[in-house]
Design a protein around this motif. Structure first.
Motif, PDB file in Angstrom:
ATOM      1  N   ARG A  83     -17.411   5.553  -0.004  1.00  0.00           N
ATOM      2  CA  ARG A  83     -16.016   4.885   0.968  1.00  0.00           C
ATOM      3  C   ARG A  83     -14.735   5.326   0.482  1.00  0.00           C
ATOM      4  NH1 ARG A  83     -16.169  -0.196   2.923  1.00  0.00           N
ATOM      5  NH2 ARG A  83     -17.667  -1.031   1.665  1.00  0.00           N
ATOM      6  N   LEU A  84     -14.107   5.970   1.490  1.00  0.00           N
ATOM      7  CA  LEU A  84     -12.965   6.715   1.033  1.00  0.00           C
ATOM      8  C   LEU A  84     -12.218   5.399   1.063  1.00  0.00           C
ATOM      9  CD1 LEU A  84     -13.997   9.925   2.611  1.00  0.00           C
ATOM     10  CD2 LEU A  84     -13.550   9.815   0.333  1.00  0.00           C
ATOM     11  N   THR A  85     -11.366   5.064   2.086  1.00  0.00           N
ATOM     12  CA  THR A  85     -10.472   3.883   2.077  1.00  0.00           C
ATOM     13  C   THR A  85     -11.421   2.629   1.826  1.00  0.00           C
ATOM     14  OG1 THR A  85     -10.551   4.981   4.741  1.00  0.00           O
ATOM     15  CG2 THR A  85      -8.358   3.727   3.794  1.00  0.00           C
ATOM     16  N   PRO A  86     -10.745   2.560   0.193  1.00  0.00           N
ATOM     17  CA  PRO A  86     -10.993   1.133  -0.001  1.00  0.00           C
ATOM     18  C   PRO A  86     -10.891  -0.460   0.687  1.00  0.00           C
ATOM     19  CG  PRO A  86      -8.818   1.602  -0.639  1.00  0.00           C
ATOM     20  CD  PRO A  86      -9.112   2.785   0.033  1.00  0.00           C
ATOM     21  N   HIS A  87     -11.469  -1.439   0.682  1.00  0.00           N
ATOM     22  CA  HIS A  87     -11.698  -2.493   1.689  1.00  0.00           C
ATOM     23  C   HIS A  87     -10.844  -3.055   1.765  1.00  0.00           C
ATOM     24  CE1 HIS A  87     -12.929  -5.689   4.887  1.00  0.00           C
ATOM     25  NE2 HIS A  87     -13.119  -6.092   3.262  1.00  0.00           N
ATOM     26  N   LYS A  88      -9.965  -3.702   1.984  1.00  0.00           N
ATOM     27  CA  LYS A  88      -9.096  -4.889   1.420  1.00  0.00           C
ATOM     28  C   LYS A  88      -8.706  -6.058   2.119  1.00  0.00           C
ATOM     29  CE  LYS A  88      -4.895  -2.779   1.365  1.00  0.00           C
ATOM     30  NZ  LYS A  88      -3.570  -2.828   0.720  1.00  0.00           N
ATOM     31  N   GLY A  89      -9.767  -7.379   1.258  1.00  0.00           N
ATOM     32  CA  GLY A  89      -9.282  -8.396   2.303  1.00  0.00           C
ATOM     33  C   GLY A  89      -7.798  -9.059   2.683  1.00  0.00           C
ATOM     34  N   LYS A  90      -7.972 -10.107   3.192  1.00  0.00           N
ATOM     35  CA  LYS A  90      -6.008 -10.489   3.258  1.00  0.00           C
ATOM     36  C   LYS A  90      -6.302 -11.463   2.191  1.00  0.00           C
ATOM     37  CE  LYS A  90      -3.323 -11.398   6.888  1.00  0.00           C
ATOM     38  NZ  LYS A  90      -2.634 -10.308   7.105  1.00  0.00           N
ATOM     39  N   VAL A  91      -4.630 -11.436   1.766  1.00  0.00           N
ATOM     40  CA  VAL A  91      -4.816 -12.082   0.538  1.00  0.00           C
ATOM     41  C   VAL A  91      -3.011 -12.598   1.257  1.00  0.00           C
ATOM     42  CG1 VAL A  91      -4.261 -12.028  -1.965  1.00  0.00           C
ATOM     43  CG2 VAL A  91      -6.035 -11.317  -1.440  1.00  0.00           C
ATOM     44  N   THR A  92      -3.181 -14.193   0.451  1.00  0.00           N
ATOM     45  CA  THR A  92      -1.391 -14.675  -0.051  1.00  0.00           C
ATOM     46  C   THR A  92      -0.423 -14.081  -0.499  1.00  0.00           C
ATOM     47  OG1 THR A  92      -2.893 -16.561   0.392  1.00  0.00           O
ATOM     48  CG2 THR A  92      -1.120 -16.191   2.229  1.00  0.00           C
ATOM     49  N   VAL A  93       0.396 -13.550  -0.410  1.00  0.00           N
ATOM     50  CA  VAL A  93       0.981 -12.924  -1.425  1.00  0.00           C
ATOM     51  C   VAL A  93       2.175 -14.606  -2.078  1.00  0.00           C
ATOM     52  CG1 VAL A  93       2.200 -10.816  -1.091  1.00  0.00           C
ATOM     53  CG2 VAL A  93       2.984 -12.273  -0.500  1.00  0.00           C
ATOM     54  N   GLY A  94       1.901 -14.755  -3.521  1.00  0.00           N
ATOM     55  CA  GLY A  94       2.958 -15.632  -4.189  1.00  0.00           C
ATOM     56  C   GLY A  94       4.179 -15.026  -4.640  1.00  0.00           C
TER      57      GLY A  94
END
Lengths: 376, 510
Positions: B248-259
């Motif tokens: 997987r070349l482009t890492p899979h990123k989930g949605k995260v709420t930033v603090g």
């Protein structure tokens, strides 16, 4: 495995080669090498008494050697053994002079501790200078040796001189006979084998434990191998450099106290030079440590070997009229041969392990990825 | 793309095998280059690309197989024979003498026509001709140390062309260039190919390989894993060939709420090794749950910045660094780490690990003195071994044992050890510098996924990288650093490669 055996055999072979050269020197001096060897062995191991003398000679070498192992592992070159021995001896002497009437159970630990503290202080000075002011420790420790010799001469000729020497007008630079309560007890009647020998061996074992089993030793070794990585990991590099020299000095200082309170005269005496008091143990201890592979435990037999050489040389002189200085020359030869063999050793090991030499491994982006089991 | 069907074969290598004691670097490799084409050699570190090229350039001799140049068998025994056979090589690390001028560097090693005197005027004229013909703008009378990295590379190419190279080997030529410089270089290279020269391009950057190549040959473990063309291949298929499995070349990123901001830097100025400010009045916030990527060309203050944050370099008065509310501006590295900072240094072998220590010792380098690893003042060997074994397993470190000296591991596995050590403390702030430089694709993929995990855990992650693809794939926000300053902070959703490239080069003002 084979390469490991060869690895430890090489320094022994190097030492043998040094003795061969020593044999040639004996021939040149007109003595038979075999007689010489016999004299040395006889002098060093010939009787219980001689064996004890060898052990006593080895004692300061064990201590200094164990200290050198710790310092060198932290990549700190401590050449200040002589000065550290003197510092420890002086402080221990002063304590014994000040508190002569304390019982042995208190006074002996006290003078030994005094010796350790004296050596620690003298080791910590170049340690702090190196860690915080980048002063080369080789230079500063050698300079401190010179300072301590003169300080010793000053004290033993002046403030600490034996009142009897003044009265008699002979003015030999020595202290009065120190309290017998401070004398290190003899272990075997009729020999000079005293408690100091045991203290030295125990100290070497503790040095081993510190170096390989304690967090402090872990840090010292990390700093010695890679100060950059140690620093990035949060290890205080400056502090550990100071520790390395202070501990090394501590063991030297302990040796100094043992030299005084394990001596027949039970006093500190000088002939104006450092070796007059230390017997050059501050330098010979480095030799013992190097021959012991900078490992505190291996330093014990290694120091014993050099102790044997020193006592054996006396016999050599007595029987064959060969100057005892030959032992010093042999010491030097062993050092040169053993140290030059280190390069030779890695070369032999690389052949046995059939790994590409350094040059090829640079060329070959990553040869070690092909180690069995490492699947990259 | 250029045409390659009608041209003749310039270099042909048949069945090349090269062994080193204990290692087969090349095994039965077939490879050829035609006039007028770029043939890319693709592969991971250690796949055997460099060995193969060193055989071409006469630095090594093949144990088996034959080399044909222009159809004739040839035995190249040294670089000078290679040059005489019109083979040129542009090394990854430039072979230039900085105090000398361009002309002097080019003339170096060649005999002068006016011996024993130099003929630099003549050399300069010829250099100018070559520059004009190939679009390699360089002033022959400038000293090399004054030149930018991109210009130095042009000098290297001119050197090869001056020696009339028909076959040119370029070993990772783009590693040190900005995206714009890469574009310029490709135009130049394309022009050289159109003149009928043959080019061997060595790279592991997939989008560059796709952009420049006519043909692509992939090496894996010393063997040819396959040959293809950009038309038939995708970046994914190339990566698969290199690694031997799906990647997987482009890492899979989930949605995260930033603090909130966990790391706050205000007005930070850091003096570099040369005594001049390397970081100038820099302010930056890194939020919990985000990855902030710092993009920039090497040497723009990133290293000094990272070292200042890690507590390894003094900062100038007036600036502050705050972590989770605590002012750590003057704190030691130890204090910062205790407060929850983790640091993955750029120079892995120098700052990241103690090379002489074992895997296990390196895993506990930071917290060897903690209660977990000590017992009555002694190192708790059992606990250390147990935890090390766990960490090795958890981070998929490939090592024979935990007692193996770390230096005998591959770059990717060494980096995994560093990551395992730094992440095992569940840091609040993670500073990762060049986390995958020199690391194989498989390990890089793994390291990326672990970095993204930190984000989901609510840590503030700062990734400093010269690899723009890495930044684009990982970061939520991208800060571009140029000459010690953050020139722009861009949301990665709106980030455009070209724009960032221009910012990195200091061309675009915001």
């Amino acid at each position: 495995m084979l390469s490991k055996i060869v690895g430890s055999a090489v320094p022994v072979l190097a030492a043998l080669a040094a003795f061969l050269v020593g044999a040639v020197m004996l021939l040149v001096l007109g003595a038979s090498p075999l007689d010489g060897l016999k004299a040395i062995l006889d002098g060093a191991f010939g009787s219980g008494e001689r064996l004890a003398a060898t052990a006593v000679k080895a004692t300061p070498l064990i201590l200094v050697g164990a200290g050198i192992s710790i310092a060198f592992r932290a990549r700190v070159i401590n050449i200040g053994g002589e000065g550290q021995i003197i510092a420890g001896a002086l402080l221990a002497t002063v304590i014994a002079l000040a508190l002569p009437d304390l019982p042995s159970v208190v006074l002996i630990p006290l003078v030994l501790m005094g010796g350790a503290i004296g050596g620690t202080i003298l080791g910590a000075i170049p340690g702090v200078l190196k860690a915080y002011a980048s002063v080369n420790e080789i230079l500063s420790t050698i300079m401190l040796n010179l300072v301590m010799v003169q300080f010793m001469n000053f004290l033993l000729r002046g403030p600490l001189i034996d009142p009897l020497e003044i009265a008699a007008g002979t003015r030999i630079p020595q202290t009065q006979r120190l309290s017998d309560n401070a004398a290190l007890p003899t272990l075997v009647e009729g020999t000079r084998l005293h408690l100091g020998v045991v203290v030295a061996v125990v100290a070497a074992v503790i040095a081993y434990i510190v170096l390989w089993r304690m967090p402090l030793g872990f840090r010292l070794r990390a700093v010695g191998h890679s100060p950059e990585a140690a620093r990035a990991a949060g290890i205080n590099v400056e502090r550990n450099i100071t520790y390395a020299l202070a501990i090394s000095g501590m063991l030297g200082g302990l040796a100094g106290a043992i030299l005084v309170f394990g001596s027949e005269g039970q006093r500190m005496i000088t002939d104006g030079s450092a070796a007059g008091f230390t017997g050059a143990a501050g330098f010979n201890g480095i030799v013992a440590a190097l021959f012991g592979g900078l490992h505190p435990l291996w330093t014990i037999p290694s120091a014993f070997l050099f102790g044997a050489l020193l006592t054996g040389a006396t016999q050599l002189q007595r029987v064959l009229q060969i100057p005892a200085a030959l032992a010093v020359a042999l010491n030097g030869l062993v050092v040169i041969f053993v140290i030059s063999s280190a390069r030779f050793r890695s070369y032999i090991q690389s052949i046995i392990e059939k790994r590409p030499s350094n040059r090829a491994s640079e060329d070959l982006e990553r040869p070690y990825s092909k180690i069995p089991g490492v699947d990259t | 793309m250029g045409t390659s069907n009608t041209t003749k074969v310039l270099l042909e290598m048949r069945g090349i095998t090269k062994r080193f004691p204990g290692v087969i670097a090349n095994e039965d490799v077939d490879f050829d280059v035609r006039n007028g084409e770029v043939h890319t050699l693709l592969g991971e570190n250690g796949a055997g690309k460099s060995t193969l090229m060193k055989i071409v350039f006469g630095l090594y001799q093949a144990d088996e197989g034959e080399v044909l140049l222009r159809g004739e068998p040839i035995d190249i025994r040294s670089p000078s024979e290679a040059i005489a056979a019109r083979i040129g090589m542009v090394h990854q690390h430039f072979m230039l003498v900085p105090p000398l001028t361009v002309a002097e560097n080019v003339a170096l090693g060649l005999s002068s026509s006016r011996r024993p005197f130099t003929d630099l005027a003549k050399v300069s004229t010829r250099i100018s001709e070559i520059s004009d013909a190939h679009g390699l703008a360089v002033d022959p009378s400038t000293e090399v140390w004054r030149l930018s990295v991109g210009e130095r590379q042009r000098v290297e190419i001119i050197k090869a062309l001056y020696r009339d190279a028909e076959l040119l080997v370029l070993d990772e030529p783009t590693a040190v260039l900005t995206p714009q410089e890469v574009d310029d270089l490709f135009v130049i290279l394309r022009r050289m190919v159109d003149d009928g020269r043959g080019l061997i391009f060595i790279s592991h950057k997939l989008h560059e390989v796709m952009a420049l190549s006519d043909r692509i040959t992939v090496l894996r473990d010393g063997r040819v894993a396959g040959s293809t063309t950009p038309a038939e291949a995708t970046r994914e298929s190339l990566a698969r060939m290199m690694v031997g499995r799906e990647v997987r070349l482009t890492p899979h990123k989930g949605k995260v709420t930033v603090g909130d901001a966990r790391l706050s830097i205000r007005n930070l100025t850091v003096i570099g090794d040369r005594g001049t400010p390397a970081v100038k009045n820099l302010s930056l916030d890194v939020l919990g749950g985000e990855i902030l990527g710092i993009a920039g060309v090497s040497g723009n203050g990133q290293r000094e910045f990272a070292e200042a944050v890690a507590g390894l370099r003094h900062t100038e008065p007036g600036g502050t660094i705050t972590m989770d509310g605590a002012d750590i501006t003057t704190s030691s590295t130890r204090v910062r780490r205790n407060l929850g900072l983790a640091y993955v240094p750029e120079e892995r072998m120098r700052d990241g690990v103690v090379a002489e220590f074992s895997v296990s010792e390196n895993l506990v380098l930071v917290n060897h003195g903690s209660r977990e690893f000590t017992k009555r003042g002694l190192l708790a060997t059992g606990a250390i071994r147990r935890r090390s074994t766990e960490m090795v397993k958890q981070f998929a470190v490939k090592t024979p044992t935990i007692d193996t000296p770390i230096a005998s591991l591959s770059g990717g596995n060494i980096q995994k050890v560093v990551m395992a050590r730094e992440l095992s403390a569940s840091p609040g702030v993670l500073l990762a510098c060049q986390p995958t430089r020199g690391v194989d694709i498989g390990s890089a993929e793994y390291i990326h996924s672990r970095l993204i995990e930190q984000r989901e855990r609510g840590a503030a992650t700062l990734v400093v990288s010269e690899d723009l693809d890495e930044i684009l794939g990982l970061a939520d926000r991208i800060a571009v650093m140029y000459e010690g300053e953050i020139v722009a902070i861009i949301d990665s959703a709106d980030a455009k490669r070209e724009e960032i490239g221009l910012l990195m080069a200091g061309v675009l003002e915001t």
